[in-house]
Motif scaffolding. Structure first.
Motif, PDB file in Angstrom:
ATOM      1  N   GLU A   1      -1.899  -1.516   6.754  1.00 24.67           N
ATOM      2  CA  GLU A   1      -1.277  -0.941   5.842  1.00 24.67           C
ATOM      3  C   GLU A   1      -0.151  -1.832   5.619  1.00 24.67           C
ATOM      4  O   GLU A   1       0.719  -2.075   6.414  1.00 24.67           O
ATOM      5  CB  GLU A   1      -0.956   0.462   6.055  1.00 24.67           C
TER       6      GLU A   1
ATOM      7  N   GLU B   1       3.155   4.567  -9.432  1.00 24.31           N
ATOM      8  CA  GLU B   1       2.097   5.592  -9.696  1.00 24.31           C
ATOM      9  C   GLU B   1       0.741   4.876  -9.838  1.00 24.31           C
ATOM     10  O   GLU B   1       0.511   3.877 -10.727  1.00 24.31           O
ATOM     11  CB  GLU B   1       2.367   6.621 -10.849  1.00 24.31           C
TER      12      GLU B   1
ATOM     13  N   VAL C   1       2.917  12.787  -3.668  1.00 28.53           N
ATOM     14  CA  VAL C   1       3.870  12.200  -2.703  1.00 28.53           C
ATOM     15  C   VAL C   1       3.878  12.817  -1.229  1.00 28.53           C
ATOM     16  O   VAL C   1       3.677  14.083  -1.198  1.00 28.53           O
ATOM     17  CB  VAL C   1       5.260  12.161  -3.029  1.00 28.53           C
ATOM     18  N   HIS C   2       3.612  12.007  -0.230  1.00 32.87           N
ATOM     19  CA  HIS C   2       3.438  12.631   1.242  1.00 32.87           C
ATOM     20  C   HIS C   2       4.798  12.813   1.896  1.00 32.87           C
ATOM     21  O   HIS C   2       5.592  11.856   1.712  1.00 32.87           O
ATOM     22  CB  HIS C   2       2.650  11.652   1.987  1.00 32.87           C
TER      23      HIS C   2
ATOM     24  N   ARG D   1       1.043   4.323  -2.329  1.00 31.99           N
ATOM     25  CA  ARG D   1       1.220   5.672  -1.996  1.00 31.99           C
ATOM     26  C   ARG D   1       2.693   5.644  -1.898  1.00 31.99           C
ATOM     27  O   ARG D   1       3.370   4.600  -1.421  1.00 31.99           O
ATOM     28  CB  ARG D   1       0.558   5.981  -0.681  1.00 31.99           C
TER      29      ARG D   1
ATOM     30  N   CYS E   1       2.043  12.757  -8.447  1.00 29.89           N
ATOM     31  CA  CYS E   1       1.836  11.415  -7.687  1.00 29.89           C
ATOM     32  C   CYS E   1       1.416  11.703  -6.074  1.00 29.89           C
ATOM     33  O   CYS E   1       1.274  10.821  -5.597  1.00 29.89           O
ATOM     34  CB  CYS E   1       3.139  10.478  -7.832  1.00 29.89           C
TER      35      CYS E   1
ATOM     36  N   ALA F   1       8.012   6.806  -7.228  1.00 30.06           N
ATOM     37  CA  ALA F   1       6.758   7.279  -7.261  1.00 30.06           C
ATOM     38  C   ALA F   1       6.401   6.993  -8.600  1.00 30.06           C
ATOM     39  O   ALA F   1       5.102   6.638  -8.813  1.00 30.06           O
ATOM     40  CB  ALA F   1       6.677   8.745  -6.910  1.00 30.06           C
TER      41      ALA F   1
ATOM     42  N   VAL G   1       5.776   7.742   0.354  1.00 27.89           N
ATOM     43  CA  VAL G   1       6.264   8.610   1.497  1.00 27.89           C
ATOM     44  C   VAL G   1       7.470   9.003   1.446  1.00 27.89           C
ATOM     45  O   VAL G   1       8.576   7.930   1.373  1.00 27.89           O
ATOM     46  CB  VAL G   1       5.951   7.933   2.671  1.00 27.89           C
TER      47      VAL G   1
ATOM     48  N   ASP H   1       0.986  -1.143  -0.152  1.00 29.23           N
ATOM     49  CA  ASP H   1      -0.065   0.078   0.142  1.00 29.23           C
ATOM     50  C   ASP H   1       0.991   1.163  -0.065  1.00 29.23           C
ATOM     51  O   ASP H   1       0.511   2.386  -0.516  1.00 29.23           O
ATOM     52  CB  ASP H   1      -0.845  -0.241   1.321  1.00 29.23           C
ATOM     53  N   THR H   2       2.011   1.150   0.489  1.00 28.12           N
ATOM     54  CA  THR H   2       2.876   2.368   0.890  1.00 28.12           C
ATOM     55  C   THR H   2       4.460   1.988   0.943  1.00 28.12           C
ATOM     56  O   THR H   2       4.913   1.071   1.262  1.00 28.12           O
ATOM     57  CB  THR H   2       2.501   3.088   2.228  1.00 28.12           C
TER      58      THR H   2
END
Length: 323
Positions: A299, A196, A252-253, A200, A250, A192, A202, A176-177
């Motif tokens: 997650e 995409e 991005v966090h 997600r 994307c 990313a 980070v 997921d991440t």
């Protein structure tokens, strides 16, 4: 930059880089829940992900007829991009000149010389070394290999994420991440792009070098002050333009971590897995251990461990193992 660019890079660099393994984290591990995975890119040639982009850049330049084998390549680097380009240039039979700031670690400087590079120390930060490198390029006609903000470099870095996707599929796992370190952002841009629409990303960076954070606050890349324990590898003063475009596209966090969390994360990875990380590579783990990034229940995570060019003696002492 698009997925096709990463796929082209993967074909071009096949045979020049290692396929690095993944480590499945023990079920129930409190800092990486849901049986996540570590992508052990620190096992790449020269100890970081950087040779992927270096080979893609140099081979692409050679294909286009831009590479003069007499003058070779020039790169500015806090150390890791320099190592990668020196290694790639030597493997391809061309000279390399590496401009480094004075904060570059002695370990990295020694290895640059071992790879046969001409090493020039210029300034106290990456930006100053970069300016000096551009002057040398203008004087000699060498191919300029940027540490993080060229399409071929970002696409090459992204090939590790293509590998990760294949490896997850082979394990019957989904993600997921993906957590990844950010300096100038070339690695983040590649990861990313690879994920995409599917996972997600980070981007984790030190509070003392917040290029992504400040770009997101300002709405564009801006210069930041650089310091801290990870400055030799995450020491870019400004997020790259390619990284910014991908980060926006994307979503991005960004997450910030402090130096104490980075030091603790580096020790924790050594104590639990006997994996030696440089400080910059420990920042994604620091985000989890410090609670700066808190995964949702269930997650599924992947963490990119991207570099190992460090002096491990303090880790050995911290674990109480005789050196």
């Amino acid at each position: 930059m698009e997925l096709a660019d990463l796929e082209d890079a993967a074909r071009r660099i096949t045979g020049h880089v290692r396929r690095t393994p993944v480590q499945v984290v023990d079920a129930g591990d409190p800092w990486l829940p849901a049986g996540g995975v570590l992508k052990l890119e620190l096992l790449q040639h020269t100890g970081t992900f950087k040779p992927r982009g270096a080979f893609n850049r140099i081979l692409s330049a050679r294909e286009r007829g831009e590479l003069d084998p007499r003058v070779g390549v020039v790169v500015a680097s806090g150390g890791n991009a320099g190592l990668a380009n020196a290694y790639a240039a030597a493997a391809l039979g061309v000279p390399a000149t590496v401009f480094v700031p004075t904060i570059a670690s002695p370990t990295k400087l020694r290895r640059l010389h071992e790879y046969g590079a001409v090493v020039v120390q210029a300034g106290t930060e990456y930006a100053e070394a970069h300016a000096a490198a551009l002057e040398r390029v203008a004087e000699t006609g060498a191919v300029h290999c940027h540490a993080y903000d060229q399409p071929e470099v970002c696409a090459g870095a992204g090939t590790l994420a293509l590998e990760l996707r294949e490896q997850l599929a082979g394990l019957g796992r989904e993600v997921d991440t993906v957590l990844v370190a950010v300096g100038g952002g070339g690695l983040m841009a590649g990861v990313a792009t690879a994920f995409e629409g599917d996972a997600r990303v980070v981007g984790v960076e030190p509070e003392s070098a917040p290029t992504l954070h400040e770009a997101q606050a300002a709405g564009e890349p801006v210069d930041v002050a650089v310091s801290g324990v990870a400055a030799d590898s995450l020491g870019a003063r400004r997020l790259g333009s390619i990284a910014w475009e991908v980060a926006v596209r994307c979503a991005v966090h960004g997450v910030l971590v402090d130096d104490d969390a980075i030091v603790e994360a580096r020790r924790a990875v050594w104590e639990r897995y006997r994996v030696v990380l440089e400080a910059g590579a420990a920042v994604p783990v620091a985000a989890l251990l410090s609670g700066r990034y808190r995964p949702d229940r269930g997650e599924r995570l992947a963490v990119v461990l991207c570099g190992a060019n460090t002096d491990p003696s303090d880790l050995v002492a911290a674990a109480g193992v005789p050196s």
